[in-house]
Design a protein around this motif. Structure first.
Motif, PDB file in Angstrom:
ATOM      1  N   ARG A  70     102.119  35.346  17.202  1.00 40.93           N
ATOM      2  CA  ARG A  70     102.983  36.344  17.833  1.00 40.93           C
ATOM      3  C   ARG A  70     103.686  35.686  19.010  1.00 40.93           C
ATOM      4  O   ARG A  70     103.174  34.736  19.581  1.00 40.93           O
ATOM      5  CB  ARG A  70     102.149  37.529  18.317  1.00 40.93           C
ATOM      6  CG  ARG A  70     101.550  38.314  17.166  1.00 40.93           C
ATOM      7  CD  ARG A  70     100.644  39.468  17.562  1.00 40.93           C
ATOM      8  NE  ARG A  70     100.952  40.102  18.823  1.00 40.93           N
ATOM      9  CZ  ARG A  70     100.044  40.789  19.520  1.00 40.93           C
ATOM     10  NH1 ARG A  70      98.816  40.904  19.097  1.00 40.93           N
ATOM     11  NH2 ARG A  70     100.380  41.352  20.663  1.00 40.93           N
ATOM     12  N   ASP A 100     103.733  46.578  22.895  1.00 41.72           N
ATOM     13  CA  ASP A 100     103.680  47.287  21.613  1.00 41.72           C
ATOM     14  C   ASP A 100     104.680  46.728  20.604  1.00 41.72           C
ATOM     15  O   ASP A 100     104.681  47.141  19.450  1.00 41.72           O
ATOM     16  CB  ASP A 100     103.931  48.781  21.826  1.00 41.72           C
ATOM     17  CG  ASP A 100     102.811  49.441  22.610  1.00 41.72           C
ATOM     18  OD1 ASP A 100     101.669  48.931  22.576  1.00 41.72           O
ATOM     19  OD2 ASP A 100     103.079  50.462  23.282  1.00 41.72           O
ATOM     20  N   LYS A 101     105.516  45.791  21.040  1.00 37.32           N
ATOM     21  CA  LYS A 101     106.497  45.141  20.156  1.00 37.32           C
ATOM     22  C   LYS A 101     106.014  43.750  19.767  1.00 37.32           C
ATOM     23  O   LYS A 101     106.810  42.878  19.464  1.00 37.32           O
ATOM     24  CB  LYS A 101     107.854  45.056  20.868  1.00 37.32           C
ATOM     25  CG  LYS A 101     108.430  46.399  21.229  1.00 37.32           C
ATOM     26  CD  LYS A 101     109.695  46.233  22.063  1.00 37.32           C
ATOM     27  CE  LYS A 101     110.160  47.577  22.579  1.00 37.32           C
ATOM     28  NZ  LYS A 101     111.216  47.434  23.579  1.00 37.32           N
ATOM     29  N   ARG A 102     104.718  43.555  19.821  1.00 35.72           N
ATOM     30  CA  ARG A 102     104.031  42.322  19.407  1.00 35.72           C
ATOM     31  C   ARG A 102     104.108  41.188  20.422  1.00 35.72           C
ATOM     32  O   ARG A 102     103.642  40.095  20.164  1.00 35.72           O
ATOM     33  CB  ARG A 102     104.507  41.847  18.035  1.00 35.72           C
ATOM     34  CG  ARG A 102     104.243  42.856  16.944  1.00 35.72           C
ATOM     35  CD  ARG A 102     104.446  42.359  15.539  1.00 35.72           C
ATOM     36  NE  ARG A 102     104.088  40.987  15.258  1.00 35.72           N
ATOM     37  CZ  ARG A 102     102.863  40.554  14.913  1.00 35.72           C
ATOM     38  NH1 ARG A 102     101.873  41.384  14.848  1.00 35.72           N
ATOM     39  NH2 ARG A 102     102.652  39.285  14.636  1.00 35.72           N
ATOM     40  N   TRP A 103     104.693  41.398  21.609  1.00 29.37           N
ATOM     41  CA  TRP A 103     104.759  40.353  22.624  1.00 29.37           C
ATOM     42  C   TRP A 103     103.418  40.217  23.326  1.00 29.37           C
ATOM     43  O   TRP A 103     102.746  41.198  23.606  1.00 29.37           O
ATOM     44  CB  TRP A 103     105.837  40.655  23.662  1.00 29.37           C
ATOM     45  CG  TRP A 103     107.164  40.153  23.219  1.00 29.37           C
ATOM     46  CD1 TRP A 103     108.132  40.878  22.583  1.00 29.37           C
ATOM     47  CD2 TRP A 103     107.643  38.824  23.325  1.00 29.37           C
ATOM     48  NE1 TRP A 103     109.195  40.073  22.301  1.00 29.37           N
ATOM     49  CE2 TRP A 103     108.927  38.803  22.745  1.00 29.37           C
ATOM     50  CE3 TRP A 103     107.135  37.649  23.853  1.00 29.37           C
ATOM     51  CZ2 TRP A 103     109.698  37.655  22.679  1.00 29.37           C
ATOM     52  CZ3 TRP A 103     107.900  36.509  23.793  1.00 29.37           C
ATOM     53  CH2 TRP A 103     109.171  36.524  23.204  1.00 29.37           C
ATOM     54  N   GLN A 104     103.065  38.985  23.616  1.00 25.83           N
ATOM     55  CA  GLN A 104     101.866  38.684  24.376  1.00 25.83           C
ATOM     56  C   GLN A 104     102.273  37.946  25.640  1.00 25.83           C
ATOM     57  O   GLN A 104     103.270  37.226  25.651  1.00 25.83           O
ATOM     58  CB  GLN A 104     100.934  37.782  23.567  1.00 25.83           C
ATOM     59  CG  GLN A 104     100.566  38.366  22.217  1.00 25.83           C
ATOM     60  CD  GLN A 104      99.790  37.364  21.403  1.00 25.83           C
ATOM     61  OE1 GLN A 104      98.594  37.447  21.317  1.00 25.83           O
ATOM     62  NE2 GLN A 104     100.478  36.397  20.827  1.00 25.83           N
ATOM     63  N   ALA A 158     106.940  33.285  17.462  1.00 20.11           N
ATOM     64  CA  ALA A 158     105.790  33.591  16.610  1.00 20.11           C
ATOM     65  C   ALA A 158     105.314  32.384  15.812  1.00 20.11           C
ATOM     66  O   ALA A 158     104.153  32.337  15.392  1.00 20.11           O
ATOM     67  CB  ALA A 158     106.139  34.745  15.665  1.00 20.11           C
TER      68      ALA A 158
END
Length: 185
Positions: A70, A100-104, A158
């Motif tokens: 991600r 919540d948009k897959r960002w870490q 990602a």
């Protein structure tokens, strides 16, 4: 070696403080950032990155291997670095808006655990913070910050490719550009 007479001698502690402030100011003044298109990490750097583990203040271990797959923002910072502290609310807002948009996002503190704990008790953030110490400094250098200056931020897409690097404090518009670049990769 140049010697200073006794009247103008600066104490060792004060000299260290002045040096630290100067380094932090230089890092904050000249925001150096550059974008990389599909920048694959050298194999050794990739191995070091994804095998790195850092202690967190709650006693848990943050394993970077768990973050593969991600988009990831890695921010190297310290409590004694004014530009680092100034950009933390921006990073926190980005994380809260995009987790919540897959960002870490992770913050790797190049600092003493007691100082980090005290700082975060006063100024908490939503994203994970880990205690990086000397291992974090080495990782930071492996990821392109040869000077070891702070703050330093690396954005990976990602696929684990470095899409952007920022040396120094940045503004919201720069963060948005970095994120857009990572999403295209």
């Amino acid at each position: 070696m140049t010697e200073i007479n006794n009247k103008s001698t600066i104490s060792s502690g004060r000299r260290s403080l002045v040096l630290a402030a100067g380094v932090a100011a230089l890092a904050g003044i000249g925001v150096g950032w550059w974008r990389l298109r599909d920048q694959r990490l050298p194999m050794e750097t990739e191995r070091v990155l994804w095998s790195a583990e850092f202690d967190q203040l709650d006693g848990q271990v943050l394993s970077l291997a768990n973050l593969k797959g991600r988009p990831l923002v890695i921010n190297f910072w310290a409590t004694w670095c004014p530009p680092c502290v100034e950009e933390m609310p921006l990073l926190d807002a980005f994380y809260r808006e995009n987790r919540d948009k897959r960002w870490q996002m992770i913050g790797l503190a190049i600092d003493q655990p007691s100082r980090v704990r005290q700082f975060l008790n006063q100024y908490p953030v939503s994203y994970p913070i880990a205690l990086a110490g000397l291992d974090g400094s080495e990782l930071m250098r492996a990821l392109g910050n040869e000077a070891g200056a702070l703050p330093y931020t690396v954005v990976l897409n990602a696929k684990g490719e470095v899409t952007s690097r920022v040396l120094g404090r940045f503004e919201p518009s720069i963060l948005r550009t970095l994120i857009d670049t990572a999403l295209k990769g």
